[in-house]
Design an enzyme around this catalytic site. Sequence first.
Site, PDB file in Angstrom:
ATOM      1  N   GLY A  25       2.158  -0.883  11.225  1.00  0.00           N
ATOM      2  CA  GLY A  25       2.126  -1.214   9.812  1.00  0.00           C
ATOM      3  C   GLY A  25       1.808  -0.002   8.958  1.00  0.00           C
ATOM      4  O   GLY A  25       1.303   1.008   9.451  1.00  0.00           O
ATOM      5  N   GLY A  27      -0.224   1.323   5.601  1.00  0.00           N
ATOM      6  CA  GLY A  27      -1.311   0.963   4.691  1.00  0.00           C
ATOM      7  C   GLY A  27      -1.366   1.943   3.544  1.00  0.00           C
ATOM      8  O   GLY A  27      -0.625   2.924   3.508  1.00  0.00           O
ATOM      9  N   PHE A  29      -3.529   4.225   2.659  1.00  0.00           N
ATOM     10  CA  PHE A  29      -3.867   5.615   2.941  1.00  0.00           C
ATOM     11  C   PHE A  29      -3.615   6.022   4.375  1.00  0.00           C
ATOM     12  O   PHE A  29      -4.286   6.884   4.925  1.00  0.00           O
ATOM     13  CB  PHE A  29      -5.318   5.904   2.561  1.00  0.00           C
ATOM     14  CG  PHE A  29      -5.432   6.490   1.194  1.00  0.00           C
ATOM     15  CD1 PHE A  29      -4.743   7.653   0.879  1.00  0.00           C
ATOM     16  CD2 PHE A  29      -6.214   5.888   0.230  1.00  0.00           C
ATOM     17  CE1 PHE A  29      -4.825   8.206  -0.388  1.00  0.00           C
ATOM     18  CE2 PHE A  29      -6.311   6.441  -1.045  1.00  0.00           C
ATOM     19  CZ  PHE A  29      -5.617   7.597  -1.353  1.00  0.00           C
ATOM     20  N   VAL A  32      -0.490   2.742  10.676  1.00  0.00           N
ATOM     21  CA  VAL A  32      -1.157   2.300  11.900  1.00  0.00           C
ATOM     22  C   VAL A  32      -0.121   2.218  13.018  1.00  0.00           C
ATOM     23  O   VAL A  32       0.957   1.652  12.838  1.00  0.00           O
ATOM     24  CB  VAL A  32      -1.839   0.925  11.695  1.00  0.00           C
ATOM     25  CG1 VAL A  32      -2.539   0.477  12.965  1.00  0.00           C
ATOM     26  CG2 VAL A  32      -2.832   0.989  10.536  1.00  0.00           C
ATOM     27  N   LYS A  47      -5.032   4.326  13.535  1.00  0.00           N
ATOM     28  CA  LYS A  47      -4.719   4.609  12.139  1.00  0.00           C
ATOM     29  C   LYS A  47      -4.872   6.100  11.875  1.00  0.00           C
ATOM     30  O   LYS A  47      -5.952   6.661  12.078  1.00  0.00           O
ATOM     31  CB  LYS A  47      -5.636   3.826  11.202  1.00  0.00           C
ATOM     32  CG  LYS A  47      -5.298   4.068   9.736  1.00  0.00           C
ATOM     33  CD  LYS A  47      -6.228   3.318   8.816  1.00  0.00           C
ATOM     34  CE  LYS A  47      -5.959   3.702   7.372  1.00  0.00           C
ATOM     35  NZ  LYS A  47      -6.892   3.100   6.439  1.00  0.00           N
ATOM     36  N   ASP A 145     -11.203  -5.472  -0.952  1.00  0.00           N
ATOM     37  CA  ASP A 145      -9.738  -5.515  -1.007  1.00  0.00           C
ATOM     38  C   ASP A 145      -9.191  -6.570  -0.040  1.00  0.00           C
ATOM     39  O   ASP A 145      -8.252  -6.311   0.712  1.00  0.00           O
ATOM     40  CB  ASP A 145      -9.169  -4.128  -0.692  1.00  0.00           C
ATOM     41  CG  ASP A 145      -7.748  -3.947  -1.213  1.00  0.00           C
ATOM     42  OD1 ASP A 145      -7.304  -4.755  -2.061  1.00  0.00           O
ATOM     43  OD2 ASP A 145      -7.064  -3.005  -0.754  1.00  0.00           O
TER      44      ASP A 145
HETATM   45  C1  PIT Z   1      -4.279  -3.663  14.321  1.00  0.00           C
HETATM   46  C2  PIT Z   1      -2.984  -4.050  14.062  1.00  0.00           C
HETATM   47  C3  PIT Z   1      -2.436  -3.727  12.830  1.00  0.00           C
HETATM   48  C4  PIT Z   1      -3.152  -3.001  11.906  1.00  0.00           C
HETATM   49  C5  PIT Z   1      -4.448  -2.617  12.181  1.00  0.00           C
HETATM   50  C6  PIT Z   1      -5.001  -2.937  13.394  1.00  0.00           C
HETATM   51  C7  PIT Z   1      -5.190  -1.865  11.166  1.00  0.00           C
HETATM   52  C8  PIT Z   1      -6.454  -1.537  11.297  1.00  0.00           C
HETATM   53  C9  PIT Z   1      -7.288  -0.880  10.316  1.00  0.00           C
HETATM   54  C10 PIT Z   1      -6.842  -0.259   9.173  1.00  0.00           C
HETATM   55  C11 PIT Z   1      -7.738   0.327   8.319  1.00  0.00           C
HETATM   56  C12 PIT Z   1      -9.099   0.312   8.586  1.00  0.00           C
HETATM   57  C13 PIT Z   1      -9.529  -0.317   9.696  1.00  0.00           C
HETATM   58  C14 PIT Z   1      -8.634  -0.899  10.541  1.00  0.00           C
HETATM   59  O1  PIT Z   1      -9.969   0.893   7.704  1.00  0.00           O
HETATM   60  O2  PIT Z   1      -1.157  -4.136  12.563  1.00  0.00           O
HETATM   61  O3  PIT Z   1      -4.818  -3.981  15.505  1.00  0.00           O
HETATM   62  O4  PIT Z   1      -7.358   0.964   7.203  1.00  0.00           O
END
Ligand code: PIT
Length: 170
Positions: A25, A27, A29, A32, A47, A145
């Site tokens: 995915g 995000g 900033f 992942v 990440k 958030d």
């Molecule tokens: C997963 C599967 C997925 C996304 C994540 C974890 C994201 C984790 C994440 C992202 C952050 C953070 C902490 C955890 O601060 O699709 O197992 O920005």
Amino acid sequence: MGDRGQDTLRRDKKIGPYLVGTILGKGGFGDVWLAIEVATGKKVAVKKMSLENQSRAMVEQEVSALRRCGIHPNVGTLIEVLWVKPDAENRNTEAYLVMELATGGGMFERLVSEGAYTEKLASAMMQQVARAIYHLHSRGIIHRDIKPENIVFQTAEPGSEVQVIDFGTA
Ligand code: PIT
């Protein structure tokens, strides 16, 4: 996991003891990725946080919030943080957050692909999100958030448990 991105964006890069594979995915900033710990075969989510887009203090703030979360079934669990120094000056320019893997994809994507789900499922998910928020608040963390983009499913099953992720603004 689902087959999202199986053939695209594969780069098989090595980060410390992990081999990084397909993208899970994107995000705000950082992206992942699915990764595998070579020695054990354990799958994790990684990440990438580049210090080009954000300050080191922002990364450290996120890491410290994640560490304070501890372990809760509805909160994504941090395993470790890896600092990588790709440049000649040997400065820390990239941080990788290694997280317990949730394989069910994001709630946002599931909302878009499946449309409405039953009230029963919605209430079960909301209860889990409320439990996660209660746990975080009891530890002095405000996520700030909470939204479908920041909720992932542990598995692909319809009744899968959910996890709150992304502590970038916590
Ligand atoms: C997963 C599967 C997925 C996304 C994540 C974890 C994201 C984790 C994440 C992202 C952050 C953070 C902490 C955890 O601060 O699709 O197992 O920005």
